[in-house]
Design a protein around this motif. Structure first.
Motif, PDB file in Angstrom:
ATOM      1  N   GLN A  30      -3.966   6.031  19.076  1.00 46.23           N
ATOM      2  CA  GLN A  30      -4.448   6.723  19.245  1.00 46.23           C
ATOM      3  C   GLN A  30      -4.381   7.321  17.054  1.00 46.23           C
ATOM      4  OE1 GLN A  30      -3.771  10.006  20.748  1.00 46.23           O
ATOM      5  NE2 GLN A  30      -3.069   8.547  22.582  1.00 46.23           N
ATOM      6  N   ILE A  31      -3.677   7.100  16.252  1.00 47.80           N
ATOM      7  CA  ILE A  31      -3.404   7.342  15.008  1.00 47.80           C
ATOM      8  C   ILE A  31      -4.218   6.663  13.879  1.00 47.80           C
ATOM      9  CG2 ILE A  31      -1.673   7.813  13.291  1.00 47.80           C
ATOM     10  CD1 ILE A  31      -1.435   9.893  15.608  1.00 47.80           C
ATOM     11  N   PRO A  32      -4.807   7.219  12.980  1.00 49.14           N
ATOM     12  CA  PRO A  32      -5.879   6.569  12.114  1.00 49.14           C
ATOM     13  C   PRO A  32      -4.887   5.251  11.079  1.00 49.14           C
ATOM     14  CG  PRO A  32      -6.534   8.820  12.518  1.00 49.14           C
ATOM     15  CD  PRO A  32      -5.313   8.548  13.044  1.00 49.14           C
ATOM     16  N   HIS A  33      -5.503   4.245  10.736  1.00 55.93           N
ATOM     17  CA  HIS A  33      -4.601   2.954  10.431  1.00 55.93           C
ATOM     18  C   HIS A  33      -4.114   4.100   9.114  1.00 55.93           C
ATOM     19  CE1 HIS A  33      -3.093  -0.529   9.353  1.00 55.93           C
ATOM     20  NE2 HIS A  33      -4.356  -0.830   8.145  1.00 55.93           N
ATOM     21  N   ASP A  34      -5.176   4.595   7.871  1.00 55.15           N
ATOM     22  CA  ASP A  34      -4.664   4.875   6.878  1.00 55.15           C
ATOM     23  C   ASP A  34      -2.977   6.067   6.602  1.00 55.15           C
ATOM     24  OD1 ASP A  34      -6.290   7.066   8.155  1.00 55.15           O
ATOM     25  OD2 ASP A  34      -7.490   7.746   5.673  1.00 55.15           O
ATOM     26  N   ILE A  35      -3.333   6.331   8.216  1.00 50.88           N
ATOM     27  CA  ILE A  35      -2.500   7.545   7.900  1.00 50.88           C
ATOM     28  C   ILE A  35      -0.913   6.830   7.516  1.00 50.88           C
ATOM     29  CG2 ILE A  35      -1.275   9.443   8.746  1.00 50.88           C
ATOM     30  CD1 ILE A  35      -3.476  10.156  10.283  1.00 50.88           C
ATOM     31  N   THR A  36      -0.968   5.759   8.751  1.00 56.33           N
ATOM     32  CA  THR A  36       0.462   4.697   8.723  1.00 56.33           C
ATOM     33  C   THR A  36       0.516   3.272   8.060  1.00 56.33           C
ATOM     34  OG1 THR A  36      -0.680   4.099  11.008  1.00 56.33           O
ATOM     35  CG2 THR A  36       1.270   6.280  11.361  1.00 56.33           C
ATOM     36  N   SER A  37      -0.436   3.017   7.229  1.00 53.00           N
ATOM     37  CA  SER A  37      -0.344   1.830   6.937  1.00 53.00           C
ATOM     38  C   SER A  37       0.118   0.578   6.220  1.00 53.00           C
ATOM     39  CB  SER A  37      -2.493   1.374   6.288  1.00 53.00           C
ATOM     40  OG  SER A  37      -2.103   2.482   5.302  1.00 53.00           O
ATOM     41  N   ALA A  38       0.565   1.881   5.254  1.00 48.74           N
ATOM     42  CA  ALA A  38       1.963   1.510   4.112  1.00 48.74           C
ATOM     43  C   ALA A  38       3.083   1.465   4.704  1.00 48.74           C
ATOM     44  CB  ALA A  38       2.165   2.906   3.328  1.00 48.74           C
ATOM     45  N   GLN A  39       3.803   1.903   6.054  1.00 50.51           N
ATOM     46  CA  GLN A  39       5.320   2.065   6.661  1.00 50.51           C
ATOM     47  C   GLN A  39       4.882   0.809   7.649  1.00 50.51           C
ATOM     48  OE1 GLN A  39       4.423   5.774   7.846  1.00 50.51           O
ATOM     49  NE2 GLN A  39       5.506   6.930   6.744  1.00 50.51           N
ATOM     50  N   THR A  40       3.804   0.945   8.323  1.00 52.43           N
ATOM     51  CA  THR A  40       3.000  -0.086   9.396  1.00 52.43           C
ATOM     52  C   THR A  40       3.018  -1.786   9.112  1.00 52.43           C
ATOM     53  OG1 THR A  40       1.808   1.646  10.826  1.00 52.43           O
ATOM     54  CG2 THR A  40       1.888  -0.525  11.746  1.00 52.43           C
ATOM     55  N   ASP A  41       2.881  -1.956   7.922  1.00 53.98           N
ATOM     56  CA  ASP A  41       2.468  -3.433   7.310  1.00 53.98           C
ATOM     57  C   ASP A  41       3.817  -3.252   6.847  1.00 53.98           C
ATOM     58  OD1 ASP A  41      -0.320  -2.606   7.547  1.00 53.98           O
ATOM     59  OD2 ASP A  41      -0.681  -2.332   5.887  1.00 53.98           O
ATOM     60  N   ARG A  42       4.446  -2.761   6.249  1.00 56.98           N
ATOM     61  CA  ARG A  42       6.346  -2.637   5.500  1.00 56.98           C
ATOM     62  C   ARG A  42       6.444  -3.492   7.187  1.00 56.98           C
ATOM     63  NH1 ARG A  42       6.783   1.084   3.307  1.00 56.98           N
ATOM     64  NH2 ARG A  42       7.884   2.399   5.584  1.00 56.98           N
ATOM     65  N   PHE A  43       6.595  -2.736   8.316  1.00 58.12           N
ATOM     66  CA  PHE A  43       7.512  -3.360   9.640  1.00 58.12           C
ATOM     67  C   PHE A  43       6.759  -4.511   9.469  1.00 58.12           C
ATOM     68  CE2 PHE A  43       7.436  -2.839  14.441  1.00 58.12           C
ATOM     69  CZ  PHE A  43       9.065  -2.935  13.790  1.00 58.12           C
TER      70      PHE A  43
ATOM     71  N   MET B 172       0.807  -0.880   0.152  1.00 60.20           N
ATOM     72  CA  MET B 172      -0.005   0.260   0.071  1.00 60.20           C
ATOM     73  C   MET B 172       0.475   1.233   0.036  1.00 60.20           C
ATOM     74  SD  MET B 172      -3.095   1.412   2.741  1.00 60.20           S
ATOM     75  CE  MET B 172      -4.010  -0.635   2.781  1.00 60.20           C
ATOM     76  N   ARG B 173       0.431   1.729  -0.804  1.00 57.60           N
ATOM     77  CA  ARG B 173       1.274   3.672  -1.200  1.00 57.60           C
ATOM     78  C   ARG B 173       0.528   4.572   0.119  1.00 57.60           C
ATOM     79  NH1 ARG B 173       5.662   5.141  -3.449  1.00 57.60           N
ATOM     80  NH2 ARG B 173       5.485   7.595  -4.082  1.00 57.60           N
ATOM     81  N   LEU B 174       0.871   5.555   0.473  1.00 56.40           N
ATOM     82  CA  LEU B 174       0.419   6.659   1.624  1.00 56.40           C
ATOM     83  C   LEU B 174       0.018   7.878   0.358  1.00 56.40           C
ATOM     84  CD1 LEU B 174       2.226   7.034   4.934  1.00 56.40           C
ATOM     85  CD2 LEU B 174       0.056   6.246   4.008  1.00 56.40           C
ATOM     86  N   SER B 175      -1.055   8.400  -0.454  1.00 54.92           N
ATOM     87  CA  SER B 175      -1.448   9.170  -0.091  1.00 54.92           C
ATOM     88  C   SER B 175      -0.465  10.472  -0.300  1.00 54.92           C
ATOM     89  CB  SER B 175      -3.056  10.284  -0.293  1.00 54.92           C
ATOM     90  OG  SER B 175      -3.097  10.793   0.723  1.00 54.92           O
ATOM     91  N   LYS B 176      -0.121  11.680  -1.222  1.00 53.29           N
ATOM     92  CA  LYS B 176       0.362  13.028  -0.880  1.00 53.29           C
ATOM     93  C   LYS B 176       0.421  13.600   0.104  1.00 53.29           C
ATOM     94  CE  LYS B 176       1.830  13.123  -5.893  1.00 53.29           C
ATOM     95  NZ  LYS B 176       1.936  14.715  -6.963  1.00 53.29           N
ATOM     96  N   ARG B 177      -1.123  13.219   0.937  1.00 49.46           N
ATOM     97  CA  ARG B 177      -1.689  14.181   1.680  1.00 49.46           C
ATOM     98  C   ARG B 177      -0.470  13.671   3.328  1.00 49.46           C
ATOM     99  NH1 ARG B 177      -7.242  13.057   4.569  1.00 49.46           N
ATOM    100  NH2 ARG B 177      -7.173  14.464   6.308  1.00 49.46           N
ATOM    101  N   TYR B 178      -0.179  12.413   3.144  1.00 49.64           N
ATOM    102  CA  TYR B 178       0.445  12.011   4.080  1.00 49.64           C
ATOM    103  C   TYR B 178       1.558  11.784   3.952  1.00 49.64           C
ATOM    104  CZ  TYR B 178      -4.247   9.865   4.980  1.00 49.64           C
ATOM    105  OH  TYR B 178      -5.340   9.848   5.618  1.00 49.64           O
ATOM    106  N   GLN B 179       2.248  12.015   3.247  1.00 53.44           N
ATOM    107  CA  GLN B 179       4.066  12.585   2.977  1.00 53.44           C
ATOM    108  C   GLN B 179       4.120  13.405   3.125  1.00 53.44           C
ATOM    109  OE1 GLN B 179       4.223  10.665  -1.115  1.00 53.44           O
ATOM    110  NE2 GLN B 179       3.565   9.073  -0.547  1.00 53.44           N
ATOM    111  N   PRO B 180       5.854  13.722   3.775  1.00 50.94           N
ATOM    112  CA  PRO B 180       6.610  14.927   3.806  1.00 50.94           C
ATOM    113  C   PRO B 180       6.831  15.607   2.168  1.00 50.94           C
ATOM    114  CG  PRO B 180       7.537  12.852   4.569  1.00 50.94           C
ATOM    115  CD  PRO B 180       6.597  12.211   3.482  1.00 50.94           C
ATOM    116  N   ARG B 181       6.412  17.005   2.587  1.00 49.23           N
ATOM    117  CA  ARG B 181       6.739  17.978   1.502  1.00 49.23           C
ATOM    118  C   ARG B 181       7.847  17.736   0.474  1.00 49.23           C
ATOM    119  NH1 ARG B 181       2.500  21.369   0.624  1.00 49.23           N
ATOM    120  NH2 ARG B 181       1.379  22.122   2.225  1.00 49.23           N
ATOM    121  N   LYS B 182       9.549  17.263   1.348  1.00 46.71           N
ATOM    122  CA  LYS B 182      10.628  17.355   1.010  1.00 46.71           C
ATOM    123  C   LYS B 182      11.146  16.700   2.108  1.00 46.71           C
ATOM    124  CE  LYS B 182      12.299  21.529   2.168  1.00 46.71           C
ATOM    125  NZ  LYS B 182      13.362  22.702   1.775  1.00 46.71           N
ATOM    126  N   GLN B 183      12.910  15.818   2.015  1.00 44.19           N
ATOM    127  CA  GLN B 183      13.294  15.981   2.536  1.00 44.19           C
ATOM    128  C   GLN B 183      14.669  16.651   2.949  1.00 44.19           C
ATOM    129  OE1 GLN B 183      13.136  12.620   3.988  1.00 44.19           O
ATOM    130  NE2 GLN B 183      10.875  11.601   3.246  1.00 44.19           N
TER     131      GLN B 183
END
Length: 206
Positions: free
Chosen positions: A123-136, A1-12
């Motif tokens: 507390q954090i909605p699953h759709d915010i962190t699902s890609a990172q958590t699922d990968r972990f 699963m890939r997070l939408s841009k809303r949940y990604q940093p603007r830049k690193q």
């Protein structure tokens, strides 16, 4: 699963100063989350807690969802590193010792920052962190399964890969429930020994 841009940093961040700013933002987000809960956390509060202007926060993150997605990613990285370090070298370990080491490593991971882990997972909605958590979770499963499969002849013969997968998912869920609802048990040696016994009997006993 890939997070939408809303949940990604603007830049690193690249420069040391910008990296320090992002770290300050994430540290502040952790404090705000624990003190005021996710629903009451705002980007203004996070920026104030970090000691920066709101414009600096928005330079790196489009909103609080992206901040907390980055926060859980940072914690996952630290947890996974702590787990692998605890497991260490496997030479000479018996199957029972290896299972015990994996259980301890899972606990060692959440103890990197138990209050933050509990708050993020609860507390954090699953759709915010699902890609990172699922990968972990997937990385942890594959790492653990790879080790257990080296003892495949000793694992219940019904289906070693299936048995190992069920055991890892069960152990992951038990520890997660403890850190959220009963964290003192993570320091209870008798309780941890029972968890090791549960995993060992399920994996190895016919």
């Amino acid at each position: 699963m890939r997070l939408s841009k809303r949940y990604q940093p603007r830049k690193q961040p690249v420069q040391s100063r910008s990296k320090a700013t992002v770290e300050a933002i994430l540290d502040a987000a952790a404090r705000v989350l624990i003190d005021k809960t996710y629903d009451h956390a705002t980007t203004n509060e996070i920026a104030d807690c970090a000691g920066i202007g709101i414009g600096s926060l928005y330079e790196y993150f489009p909103g609080k969802e992206a901040v907390f997605a980055a926060l859980i990613h940072r914690l996952n990285v630290k947890m996974y590193a702590a787990m692998k370090e605890h497991i260490g070298e496997l030479g000479g370990l018996s199957a029972r010792e290896l299972i015990g080491r994996v259980v301890e490593a899972r606990i060692r991971g959440v103890l990197v920052s138990p209050d933050l882990y509990a708050a993020l997972r609860d507390q954090i909605p699953h759709d915010i962190t699902s890609a990172q958590t699922d990968r972990f979770i997937s990385d942890f499963h594959q790492f653990s399964l790879g080790m257990l499969q080296s003892f495949a002849p000793q694992i219940r013969p019904i289906a070693p890969e299936l048995v190992a997968d069920v055991a890892m998912r069960a152990m992951y869920a038990i520890v997660e429930d403890l850190v959220i609802h009963d964290p003192q048990k993570l320091h209870d040696e008798a309780y941890i020994d029972e968890l090791k016994y549960l995993m060992t009997r399920y994996l190895l006993e016919p």
